[in-house]
Scaffold this motif. Structure first.
Motif, mmCIF file in Angstrom:
data_model
loop_
_atom_site.group_PDB
_atom_site.id
_atom_site.type_symbol
_atom_site.label_atom_id
_atom_site.label_comp_id
_atom_site.label_asym_id
_atom_site.label_seq_id
_atom_site.Cartn_x
_atom_site.Cartn_y
_atom_site.Cartn_z
ATOM 1 N N SER A 237 -33.637 11.985 6.005
ATOM 2 C CA SER A 237 -33.862 13.394 5.701
ATOM 3 C C SER A 237 -35.219 13.568 5.040
ATOM 4 O O SER A 237 -35.918 12.586 4.747
ATOM 5 N N LEU A 238 -35.593 14.814 4.788
ATOM 6 C CA LEU A 238 -36.888 15.079 4.160
ATOM 7 C C LEU A 238 -36.997 14.383 2.812
ATOM 8 O O LEU A 238 -38.012 13.733 2.525
ATOM 9 N N GLU A 239 -35.951 14.477 1.995
ATOM 10 C CA GLU A 239 -35.989 13.858 0.669
ATOM 11 C C GLU A 239 -36.052 12.338 0.778
ATOM 12 O O GLU A 239 -36.753 11.682 -0.001
ATOM 13 N N GLU A 240 -35.334 11.767 1.750
ATOM 14 C CA GLU A 240 -35.376 10.321 1.934
ATOM 15 C C GLU A 240 -36.751 9.865 2.390
ATOM 16 O O GLU A 240 -37.263 8.828 1.929
ATOM 17 N N LYS A 241 -37.363 10.627 3.282
ATOM 18 C CA LYS A 241 -38.717 10.282 3.734
ATOM 19 C C LYS A 241 -39.707 10.323 2.584
ATOM 20 O O LYS A 241 -40.557 9.432 2.429
ATOM 21 N N ILE A 242 -39.613 11.363 1.772
ATOM 22 C CA ILE A 242 -40.517 11.502 0.624
ATOM 23 C C ILE A 242 -40.326 10.339 -0.345
ATOM 24 O O ILE A 242 -41.304 9.760 -0.846
ATOM 25 N N SER A 243 -39.074 9.967 -0.592
ATOM 26 C CA SER A 243 -38.795 8.868 -1.512
ATOM 27 C C SER A 243 -39.285 7.532 -0.959
ATOM 28 O O SER A 243 -39.819 6.689 -1.693
ATOM 29 N N LYS A 244 -39.130 7.325 0.348
ATOM 30 C CA LYS A 244 -39.590 6.072 0.948
ATOM 31 C C LYS A 244 -41.112 5.993 0.965
ATOM 32 O O LYS A 244 -41.693 4.925 0.719
ATOM 33 N N LEU A 245 -41.768 7.110 1.243
ATOM 34 C CA LEU A 245 -43.228 7.113 1.195
ATOM 35 C C LEU A 245 -43.727 6.857 -0.221
ATOM 36 O O LEU A 245 -44.748 6.188 -0.417
ATOM 37 N N SER A 246 -43.017 7.379 -1.215
ATOM 38 C CA SER A 246 -43.393 7.121 -2.615
ATOM 39 C C SER A 246 -43.330 5.634 -2.919
ATOM 40 O O SER A 246 -44.221 5.078 -3.581
ATOM 41 N N TYR A 247 -42.278 4.990 -2.431
ATOM 42 C CA TYR A 247 -42.153 3.546 -2.634
ATOM 43 C C TYR A 247 -43.326 2.807 -1.982
ATOM 44 O O TYR A 247 -43.912 1.888 -2.583
ATOM 45 N N LEU A 248 -43.652 3.192 -0.744
ATOM 46 C CA LEU A 248 -44.742 2.508 -0.038
ATOM 47 C C LEU A 248 -46.083 2.728 -0.729
ATOM 48 O O LEU A 248 -46.907 1.819 -0.809
ATOM 49 N N ILE A 249 -46.310 3.935 -1.231
ATOM 50 C CA ILE A 249 -47.556 4.217 -1.958
ATOM 51 C C ILE A 249 -47.669 3.308 -3.177
ATOM 52 O O ILE A 249 -48.702 2.667 -3.409
ATOM 53 N N ILE A 250 -46.589 3.239 -3.955
ATOM 54 C CA ILE A 250 -46.606 2.406 -5.163
ATOM 55 C C ILE A 250 -46.801 0.943 -4.800
ATOM 56 O O ILE A 250 -47.594 0.223 -5.425
ATOM 57 N N GLU A 279 -52.223 11.125 -7.515
ATOM 58 C CA GLU A 279 -52.582 12.243 -6.642
ATOM 59 C C GLU A 279 -51.683 12.269 -5.404
ATOM 60 O O GLU A 279 -51.191 13.330 -4.988
ATOM 61 N N LEU A 280 -51.439 11.091 -4.823
ATOM 62 C CA LEU A 280 -50.575 11.010 -3.639
ATOM 63 C C LEU A 280 -49.126 11.377 -3.985
ATOM 64 O O LEU A 280 -48.474 12.133 -3.259
ATOM 65 N N LEU A 281 -48.646 10.851 -5.107
ATOM 66 C CA LEU A 281 -47.276 11.135 -5.501
ATOM 67 C C LEU A 281 -47.094 12.620 -5.873
ATOM 68 O O LEU A 281 -46.041 13.195 -5.617
ATOM 69 N N SER A 282 -48.136 13.206 -6.452
ATOM 70 C CA SER A 282 -48.067 14.633 -6.789
ATOM 71 C C SER A 282 -47.968 15.483 -5.521
ATOM 72 O O SER A 282 -47.225 16.480 -5.473
ATOM 73 N N ALA A 283 -48.725 15.086 -4.495
ATOM 74 C CA ALA A 283 -48.661 15.831 -3.226
ATOM 75 C C ALA A 283 -47.255 15.770 -2.632
ATOM 76 O O ALA A 283 -46.746 16.772 -2.105
ATOM 77 N N LEU A 284 -46.619 14.604 -2.732
ATOM 78 C CA LEU A 284 -45.249 14.492 -2.219
ATOM 79 C C LEU A 284 -44.253 15.243 -3.106
ATOM 80 O O LEU A 284 -43.308 15.853 -2.607
ATOM 81 N N ALA A 285 -44.478 15.212 -4.423
ATOM 82 C CA ALA A 285 -43.560 15.873 -5.347
ATOM 83 C C ALA A 285 -43.516 17.382 -5.138
ATOM 84 O O ALA A 285 -42.475 18.007 -5.312
ATOM 85 N N LEU A 286 -44.664 17.973 -4.753
ATOM 86 C CA LEU A 286 -44.746 19.415 -4.614
ATOM 87 C C LEU A 286 -44.453 19.877 -3.193
ATOM 88 O O LEU A 286 -44.539 21.078 -2.907
ATOM 89 N N LEU A 287 -44.105 18.918 -2.339
ATOM 90 C CA LEU A 287 -43.840 19.281 -0.936
ATOM 91 C C LEU A 287 -42.544 20.052 -0.824
ATOM 92 O O LEU A 287 -41.522 19.694 -1.417
ATOM 93 N N LYS A 288 -42.550 21.146 -0.046
ATOM 94 C CA LYS A 288 -41.361 21.963 0.145
ATOM 95 C C LYS A 288 -40.909 21.934 1.601
ATOM 96 O O LYS A 288 -41.668 21.632 2.491
#
Length: 288
Positions: A237-250, A279-288
């Motif tokens: 889902s959208l939230e799962e994708k955002i969370s997985k991308l956050s992991y990959l960024i870190i 900056e990358l994590l902030s962009a994902l955090a504010l994604l709607k």
């Protein structure tokens, strides 16, 4: 905004009230003047205790200083600053939460404590609610109020472990291939630069000691290809994708890779370091 003070009776307070009622009934039945004096003293004691606890909470302002990174789905430790604007100090000021009850023994003009705050969701938080309580002076009652404390904070997404094979991208594949060469060629230094969150083993200690600023060494074998992440590299889902991308960024930035992010038409260019990671994590955090 006017504070709404509430009162909760503690176990000791229940016992004290029970004894007071018992003596009151006994005084009425026996018409004993001594019992009337005892009951009136006990009622006066409760009244005085309530007035003191109310004064103890008045005149306090709360400020919160967040950590550098705050993630959803876990408790984060904030630095809490209490300022007392009264003439007299405040005692036994506590900040209850589900994790623990932080107590400041005395606040003269200013005191600090660490509080654990939990954020359920990612996104921007203008303020958070903090409960301020006290059992002063004798613990019969707990008087408390809740206050909205401004934080103006971006809460990053909760990282979810993603399979590196899911990053099906040419740049990412090149980056993973270069990951295997990290153990080779550490003596082949071709330049040094300021530290931006790279692994400690890459720090150039001699240059850092001379200048007082952390520097890292670049070697030919350590040059890594940029990685540009996007939503279509992960599933869910959208939230799962955002969370997985956050992991990959870190993960990739911790390993020293230049990481970029593509969200729709917006592209954040690859870079390294903690500031870029946020900056990358902030962009994902504010994604709607």
């Amino acid at each position: 905004m006017k504070k709404k003070y509430r009162v909760k009776v503690n176990r000791v307070g229940i016992i004290f009230i029970g004894i007071t009622v018992f003596f009151g009934i006994a005084a009425v039945n026996t018409a004993n003047n001594l019992l009337y004096l005892v009951v009136s003293s006990m009622l006066s004691f409760m009244l005085t205790s309530g007035i003191l606890s109310l004064y103890n909470l008045r005149g306090l302002t709360i400020k919160l200083v967040p950590p550098a990174e705050v993630y959803a789905g876990r408790y984060e430790t904030f630095r809490l600053i209490v300022e007392n604007h009264k003439l007299l100090p405040s005692f036994l000021i506590s900040f209850p939460s589900k994790l623990k009850n932080e107590v400041v023994p005395v606040v003269f003009k200013r005191a600090e404590a660490g509080v654990e705050i939990y954020f359920e969701n990612r996104g921007f938080y203008e303020s958070v609610e903090i409960m301020v309580a006290t059992t002063f002076p004798v613990g019969l009652f707990e008087r408390y109020y809740t206050e909205k404390v401004p934080v103006n904070l971006i809460v990053f997404p909760k990282p979810i472990v993603a399979d590196l094979k899911a990053v099906d991208h040419q740049d990412a594949k090149k980056g993973q291939e270069s990951l295997q060469s990290l153990t080779r060629g550490y003596d082949e230094v071709h330049s040094i630069r300021e530290y931006r969150g790279e692994p400690v083993k890459l720090i150039h200690w001699k240059a850092s000691a001379k200048t007082g600023t952390l520097y890292v060494k670049d070697t030919y074998s350590q040059e890594k290809k940029p990685i540009i992440l996007s939503m279509d590299m992960v599933d869910g889902s959208l939230e799962e994708k955002i969370s997985k991308l956050s992991y990959l960024i870190i993960r990739f930035i911790r390993e020293g890779y230049p990481v970029g992010l593509k969200i729709g038409e917006r592209v954040i260019k690859p870079d390294t370091g903690n500031m870029h990671k946020r900056e990358l994590l902030s962009a994902l955090a504010l994604l709607k």
